[in-house]
Design a protein around this motif. Structure first.
Motif, mmCIF file in Angstrom:
data_model
loop_
_atom_site.group_PDB
_atom_site.id
_atom_site.type_symbol
_atom_site.label_atom_id
_atom_site.label_comp_id
_atom_site.label_asym_id
_atom_site.label_seq_id
_atom_site.Cartn_x
_atom_site.Cartn_y
_atom_site.Cartn_z
ATOM 1 N N MET B 1 13.773 -17.205 -9.400
ATOM 2 C CA MET B 1 13.182 -16.108 -8.616
ATOM 3 C C MET B 1 14.001 -14.849 -8.827
ATOM 4 O O MET B 1 15.084 -14.690 -8.276
ATOM 5 C CB MET B 1 13.164 -16.515 -7.129
ATOM 6 N N ASN B 2 13.527 -13.988 -9.705
ATOM 7 C CA ASN B 2 14.282 -12.770 -9.970
ATOM 8 C C ASN B 2 13.452 -11.542 -9.640
ATOM 9 O O ASN B 2 13.384 -10.585 -10.400
ATOM 10 C CB ASN B 2 14.743 -12.733 -11.438
ATOM 11 N N TYR B 3 12.783 -11.603 -8.514
ATOM 12 C CA TYR B 3 11.965 -10.473 -8.104
ATOM 13 C C TYR B 3 12.570 -9.890 -6.839
ATOM 14 O O TYR B 3 12.872 -10.611 -5.897
ATOM 15 C CB TYR B 3 10.531 -10.934 -7.830
ATOM 16 N N GLU B 4 12.796 -8.578 -6.862
ATOM 17 C CA GLU B 4 13.365 -7.948 -5.675
ATOM 18 C C GLU B 4 12.263 -7.249 -4.897
ATOM 19 O O GLU B 4 11.540 -6.423 -5.444
ATOM 20 C CB GLU B 4 14.424 -6.939 -6.097
ATOM 21 N N PHE B 5 12.148 -7.597 -3.642
ATOM 22 C CA PHE B 5 11.111 -6.971 -2.826
ATOM 23 C C PHE B 5 11.573 -5.593 -2.343
ATOM 24 O O PHE B 5 12.719 -5.426 -1.938
ATOM 25 C CB PHE B 5 10.794 -7.855 -1.618
ATOM 26 N N HIS B 6 10.685 -4.619 -2.451
ATOM 27 C CA HIS B 6 10.981 -3.280 -1.915
ATOM 28 C C HIS B 6 9.901 -2.937 -0.904
ATOM 29 O O HIS B 6 8.779 -2.614 -1.281
ATOM 30 C CB HIS B 6 10.980 -2.237 -3.027
ATOM 31 N N TRP B 7 10.243 -3.031 0.345
ATOM 32 C CA TRP B 7 9.229 -2.842 1.370
ATOM 33 C C TRP B 7 9.115 -1.400 1.841
ATOM 34 O O TRP B 7 8.168 -1.059 2.527
ATOM 35 C CB TRP B 7 9.517 -3.733 2.583
ATOM 36 N N ASN B 8 10.117 -0.578 1.444
ATOM 37 C CA ASN B 8 10.156 0.787 1.971
ATOM 38 C C ASN B 8 8.872 1.566 1.752
ATOM 39 O O ASN B 8 8.318 2.143 2.674
ATOM 40 C CB ASN B 8 11.317 1.558 1.333
ATOM 41 N N THR B 9 8.410 1.535 0.494
ATOM 42 C CA THR B 9 7.229 2.329 0.157
ATOM 43 C C THR B 9 6.019 1.878 0.977
ATOM 44 O O THR B 9 5.201 2.685 1.395
ATOM 45 C CB THR B 9 6.932 2.259 -1.355
ATOM 46 N N VAL B 10 5.955 0.550 1.236
ATOM 47 C CA VAL B 10 4.833 0.043 2.022
ATOM 48 C C VAL B 10 4.880 0.615 3.442
ATOM 49 O O VAL B 10 3.865 1.059 3.979
ATOM 50 C CB VAL B 10 4.835 -1.494 2.073
ATOM 51 N N PHE B 11 6.087 0.618 4.016
ATOM 52 C CA PHE B 11 6.193 1.108 5.397
ATOM 53 C C PHE B 11 5.913 2.598 5.478
ATOM 54 O O PHE B 11 5.334 3.073 6.447
ATOM 55 C CB PHE B 11 7.567 0.759 5.973
ATOM 56 N N GLN B 12 6.328 3.331 4.418
ATOM 57 C CA GLN B 12 6.021 4.759 4.409
ATOM 58 C C GLN B 12 4.518 5.011 4.423
ATOM 59 O O GLN B 12 4.042 5.970 5.026
ATOM 60 C CB GLN B 12 6.613 5.410 3.160
ATOM 61 N N HIS B 13 3.790 4.147 3.715
ATOM 62 C CA HIS B 13 2.337 4.366 3.609
ATOM 63 C C HIS B 13 1.554 3.563 4.631
ATOM 64 O O HIS B 13 0.339 3.432 4.519
ATOM 65 C CB HIS B 13 1.858 4.014 2.201
ATOM 66 N N MET B 14 2.251 3.019 5.620
ATOM 67 C CA MET B 14 1.590 2.193 6.629
ATOM 68 C C MET B 14 0.437 2.925 7.330
ATOM 69 O O MET B 14 -0.638 2.326 7.510
ATOM 70 C CB MET B 14 2.623 1.719 7.653
ATOM 71 N N PRO B 15 0.604 4.213 7.700
ATOM 72 C CA PRO B 15 -0.528 4.902 8.350
ATOM 73 C C PRO B 15 -1.791 4.870 7.505
ATOM 74 O O PRO B 15 -2.898 4.651 8.027
ATOM 75 C CB PRO B 15 -0.023 6.339 8.513
ATOM 76 N N GLU B 16 -1.629 5.032 6.168
ATOM 77 C CA GLU B 16 -2.812 5.017 5.307
ATOM 78 C C GLU B 16 -3.430 3.620 5.254
ATOM 79 O O GLU B 16 -4.654 3.474 5.235
ATOM 80 C CB GLU B 16 -2.437 5.471 3.889
ATOM 81 N N MET B 17 -2.560 2.594 5.247
ATOM 82 C CA MET B 17 -3.072 1.218 5.263
ATOM 83 C C MET B 17 -3.875 0.977 6.543
ATOM 84 O O MET B 17 -4.947 0.383 6.511
ATOM 85 C CB MET B 17 -1.913 0.212 5.215
ATOM 86 N N LEU B 18 -3.325 1.475 7.654
ATOM 87 C CA LEU B 18 -4.014 1.250 8.933
ATOM 88 C C LEU B 18 -5.336 2.011 8.974
ATOM 89 O O LEU B 18 -6.334 1.533 9.518
ATOM 90 C CB LEU B 18 -3.123 1.661 10.096
ATOM 91 N N MET B 19 -5.352 3.202 8.362
ATOM 92 C CA MET B 19 -6.606 3.942 8.255
ATOM 93 C C MET B 19 -7.617 3.110 7.473
ATOM 94 O O MET B 19 -8.791 3.029 7.836
ATOM 95 C CB MET B 19 -6.376 5.275 7.517
ATOM 96 N N GLY B 20 -7.124 2.496 6.381
ATOM 97 C CA GLY B 20 -7.987 1.618 5.579
ATOM 98 C C GLY B 20 -8.534 0.480 6.418
ATOM 99 O O GLY B 20 -9.720 0.147 6.349
ATOM 100 N N ALA B 21 -7.657 -0.108 7.244
ATOM 101 C CA ALA B 21 -8.089 -1.205 8.113
ATOM 102 C C ALA B 21 -9.165 -0.719 9.070
ATOM 103 O O ALA B 21 -10.140 -1.432 9.350
ATOM 104 C CB ALA B 21 -6.905 -1.762 8.894
ATOM 105 N N PHE B 22 -9.009 0.529 9.534
ATOM 106 C CA PHE B 22 -10.006 1.089 10.432
ATOM 107 C C PHE B 22 -11.353 1.223 9.723
ATOM 108 O O PHE B 22 -12.401 0.885 10.286
ATOM 109 C CB PHE B 22 -9.533 2.445 10.965
#
Lengths: 217, 221
Positions: B1-22
């Motif tokens: 397993m040599n994959y590094e997760f980077h969650w920062n960008t996801v959290f930055q764009h969370m409002p847009e994701m939630l808009m999508g969910a809406f």
């Protein structure tokens, strides 16, 4: 302008046939694997204690509550990121089979639970072993409840197999998509695709209704 | 397993994701509402066997039930485009979902109506109720109770199938996820979050439907 695109011709029939065969192949693989896995999981769910059931139920629930297209993308991205990319057919079959299993497990569990406990007790009291009671009493009786729902799930798998096109498997919808981008005749090609799915699905759904009516009495 | 997760960008764009969910919820709710209206009409037409329209209803139901949802979305987006009818991704997905929902709901409603014995209608009539009262107080409440669960399932199904909007570039949850992941190529992270959001949405819908059914039917179902 028109010279960019070559219209649909008989030479494309081999290409379309490949798509048709691939759709049938992956549907059959998913239905067979999903049925076998679902049979095992459904049996465990109908027999197991509460704790094991809750855990198993949660996993099945996730498989049923996340859109198939997201599961396909997630799985292919995951195995790619882990350094073991798989062939689209293999990856698609795995995801579609697990998705099918999640629905089949509930179908089988419902069927097994529909057999009265007293029948099993009676079978055991006649000297049957546990597995004999399952094999000769519980399973044949439950088939009556299972078959119509099983057919329903199998039909929806054939239709859902169209989604495997998003990870690059050349099934019918993807071949038609490529033909559309070459010929620019979306309407004719898409109607053909629709007719194909309809021809497979409609007789089976009629048969399902017929069986349901016959078994209801 | 040599994959590094980077969650920062996801959290930055969370409002847009939630808009999508809406938008996902929005299109599914709308497709259900329109679907219910159309399905009631088609079910009435089908049950009373009103000639030219009942053929339309049967064709509609069988096509909607026997072809993939993806095919219907392609048909609405690319197929109608060939006829010169250019729909926006939102309208294309909405009309495809309405088409399928109607197809499935017609059969649900028909089953619901037929599950109420005709004797109840005659009994209510003999008690002096008029037709409207019979439907309002006797038939519809019982029918609604019986079709409540199939309708909830259909709603959840619409939410899950609206994810196909990703293929026609709609801005609902999965389409938005696809757009956002292409900015950073953290595909895995984005789609994990999208999967969690879908799970939460369906659980939330089922939970509220359960609460509402307790309130509406007072436990007798």
């Amino acid at each position: 302008m028109g010279s960019f695109f070559t219209p649909l011709s008989w030479n494309d029939s081999g290409f379309i046939l490949t798509g048709v065969m691939n759709t049938i192949t992956i549907s059959l693989v998913a239905i067979i694997a999903g049925t076998l896995l679902g049979l095992v999981v459904g049996f465990i769910r109908s027999e197991a204690n509460k704790a094991a059931n809750t855990a198993l139920g949660a996993v099945l629930d996730i498989l049923r509550s996340v859109p198939l297209i997201i599961q396909l993308i997630l799985f292919t991205t995951y195995i790619g990121a882990m350094g073991h990319p798989l062939d689209p057919f293999v990856a698609g079959s795995i995801v579609l089979s697990l998705y099918t299993m999640a629905f089949m497990a509930e179908v089988f569990r419902g069927g097994f639970d529909s057999v009265h406990g007293s029948m099993i007790t009676a079978a055991r009291s006649l000297g049957m072993t546990y597995w004999q009671a399952v094999r000769y009493v519980q399973f044949p009786i439950s088939l009556r409840a299972i078959f119509p729902s099983w057919l329903g799930v199998a039909l929806s798998v054939i239709k859902d197999s169209a989604l495997v096109s998003v990870i690059g498997y050349m099934e019918l919808l993807r071949t038609s998509e490529q033909l559309i981008s070459r010929t620019q005749q979306p309407l004719e090609i898409l109607i053909g695709v629709g007719v194909f799915y309809f021809i497979i699905s409609y007789p089976l759904s009629l048969y399902g209704k017929y069986v349901e009516r016959k078994m209801a009495v | 397993m040599n994959y590094e997760f980077h969650w920062n960008t996801v959290f930055q764009h969370m409002p847009e994701m939630l808009m999508g969910a809406f938008v996902t919820l929005h299109v599914s709710v709308l497709s259900m509402l329109i679907g219910i209206v159309l399905a009631v009409l088609l079910a009435i037409v089908k049950m009373n066997n009103i000639k030219p329209f009942s053929y339309l209803a049967t064709t509609w139901v069988e096509i909607a039930r026997n072809t993939p949802a993806l095919f219907q979305i392609y048909m609405a987006y690319f197929g109608l485009g060939a006829l010169g009818i250019h729909l926006s991704p939102y309208i294309a997905v909405l009309s495809a979902l309405v088409f399928v929902n109607t197809g499935y709901l017609v059969e649900t409603f028909r089953g619901g109506f037929q599950s109420i014995p005709a004797t109840q209608y005659h009994a209510s009539k003999s008690l002096g109720m008029n037709s409207f009262q019979v439907y309002r107080y006797v038939i519809l409440p019982q029918m609604f109770r019986r079709i409540y669960h199939p309708m909830t399932n259909q709603f959840v199904w619409s939410i899950l199938m609206s994810s196909l909007g990703i293929l026609v570039g709609m801005n609902e949850l999965s389409g938005e996820t696809q757009r956002l992941q292409s900015l950073s190529f953290r595909t895995l992270e984005y789609f994990i979050v999208a999967a969690c959001l879908y799970y939460l949405i369906t659980k939330l819908v089922l939970f509220s439907a359960g609460l509402a059914s307790k309130k509406l039917f007072k436990g007798e179902i």
